[in-house]
Design a protein around this motif. Structure first.
Motif, short mmCIF file in Angstrom:
data_model
loop_
_atom_site.label_atom_id
_atom_site.label_comp_id
_atom_site.label_asym_id
_atom_site.label_seq_id
_atom_site.Cartn_x
_atom_site.Cartn_y
_atom_site.Cartn_z
N MET A 1 0.81 -1.22 0.00
CA MET A 1 0.00 0.00 0.00
C MET A 1 0.84 1.27 0.00
O MET A 1 0.32 2.37 0.16
CB MET A 1 -0.94 0.00 1.20
N ARG B 1 -5.95 5.70 2.78
CA ARG B 1 -5.76 4.53 1.92
C ARG B 1 -6.19 3.24 2.62
O ARG B 1 -6.74 2.33 1.98
CB ARG B 1 -4.29 4.43 1.48
N LEU C 1 -8.84 0.52 1.22
CA LEU C 1 -8.61 -0.92 1.15
C LEU C 1 -9.81 -1.68 1.73
O LEU C 1 -10.28 -2.66 1.16
CB LEU C 1 -7.34 -1.29 1.91
N GLN D 1 -12.76 -1.48 -0.53
CA GLN D 1 -12.56 -2.35 -1.68
C GLN D 1 -12.48 -3.83 -1.29
O GLN D 1 -12.04 -4.67 -2.08
CB GLN D 1 -11.30 -1.92 -2.44
N TRP E 1 -6.17 -4.16 -3.25
CA TRP E 1 -5.46 -2.91 -3.50
C TRP E 1 -4.69 -3.03 -4.81
O TRP E 1 -3.85 -3.91 -4.95
CB TRP E 1 -4.49 -2.60 -2.36
N GLU E 2 -5.02 -2.16 -5.74
CA GLU E 2 -4.38 -2.14 -7.06
C GLU E 2 -4.34 -3.53 -7.69
O GLU E 2 -3.33 -3.99 -8.20
CB GLU E 2 -2.97 -1.54 -6.96
#
Length: 299
Positions: A169, A199, A203, A206, A210-211
């Motif tokens: 992260m 962030r 996370l 989501q 993450w990404e």
């Protein structure tokens, strides 16, 4: 978006360091009262410890109904182990229901400790309630969870999370304070910037991805951020009375938050697809009220 919030906290004489809002995966606005350097997070740190527990559950290294004392050598335990201590589980520690009617390791109590062996101290205090009987907020619960993580993995909680959460992260290897015997504090003492707290909330929103990389199991986040225990009798403002998950508080307006003393927040509002991060040094509820009154209506 933050103009009215900034005006309201100023009118109340509240001291903040930073506030930021993210919605639909984009940062909408950030306001700084002070540089965005790492600040010591108080109980907001607890939610990160809960992530490490979730990873160990997924790996099959522990179960929520495992006895807490099963992770420690006999010399860390009282000479006589009571039925209540035998019944204390990982789940009880996560939900702050360890069987003590008063907290053992909040900040003033930690400063008064004369022993360097905090694990032995925690287990030496007799429980006057049944585990699970009542929510009693205590950083000692999270400290013991951190000690369990270290005993299971052979790594400090901070070190365990560096390659699994912090580095992916973009948080690097943050400072996390330790007890006199070198166990990550768990319930306090993690140092992060406001943007990093934001962030973390993203996370969670989501569901652990993450990404494109899954960092935390989705079902664990669902459990941890759901109401697991009643907090109606707890002290403080209205947002302390609507329930607690696994090291997360529920919000009166919906959603949940990682919450630290002096109004440190990573607030997650799934219905709005939004995250709000605040680092401050105030009483908690007035800052939350300002968020609900000024930021929430704009989302």
């Amino acid at each position: 978006m933050l103009e009215e919030f900034v005006a309201q906290v100023a009118a109340q004489g509240l001291t903040l360091h930073g506030a930021a809002v993210m919605q639909h995966g984009e940062k909408l606005e950030e306001y700084r009262w002070a540089p965005d350097v790492p600040y010591e997070l108080h109980s907001l740190s607890k939610s990160f410890t809960a992530m490490a527990i979730g990873l160990l559950v997924e790996a099959g290294k522990l179960r929520l109904d495992d006895a807490a004392i099963s992770f420690f050598p006999r010399e860390k335990l009282p000479e006589v182990i009571s039925p209540r201590l035998q019944a204390l589980t990982v789940r009880h520690l996560l939900t702050m229901a360890p069987g003590h009617s008063t907290s053992l390791m909040l900040s003033p109590q930690r400063r008064a400790l004369t022993t360097s062996d905090w694990v032995r101290y925690y287990f030496s205090v007799a429980q006057d309630l049944e585990p699970g009987e009542r929510f009693v907020y205590d950083s000692g619960c999270t400290y013991i969870l951190s000690a369990i993580i270290q005993n299971v993995t052979g790594q400090k909680t901070r070190d365990y999370l560096i390659p699994r959460l912090f580095e992916p992260m973009g948080m690097g290897a943050p400072r996390w304070d330790e007890c006199p015997l070198g166990i990550t504090a768990g319930g306090w003492g993690l140092w992060l910037r406001t943007d990093e707290v934001l962030r973390f909330g993203q996370l969670l929103l989501q569901k652990g991805v993450w990404e494109g990389q899954r960092l935390i199991p989705e079902d664990w986040i669902a459990q941890a951020t759901s109401r697991q225990i009643d907090t109606a009798s707890f002290s403080g403002g209205a947002d302390n009375h609507v329930g607690y998950g696994y090291q997360f508080w529920m919000n009166t307006v919906g959603g949940y938050r990682a919450d630290g003393a002096f109004a440190q927040y990573s607030i997650v509002l799934p219905e709005k697809d939004a995250v709000i991060a605040i680092n401050a040094h105030n009483e908690n509820q007035p800052v939350l009220d300002a968020v609900w009154q000024t930021i929430l209506p704009q989302l």
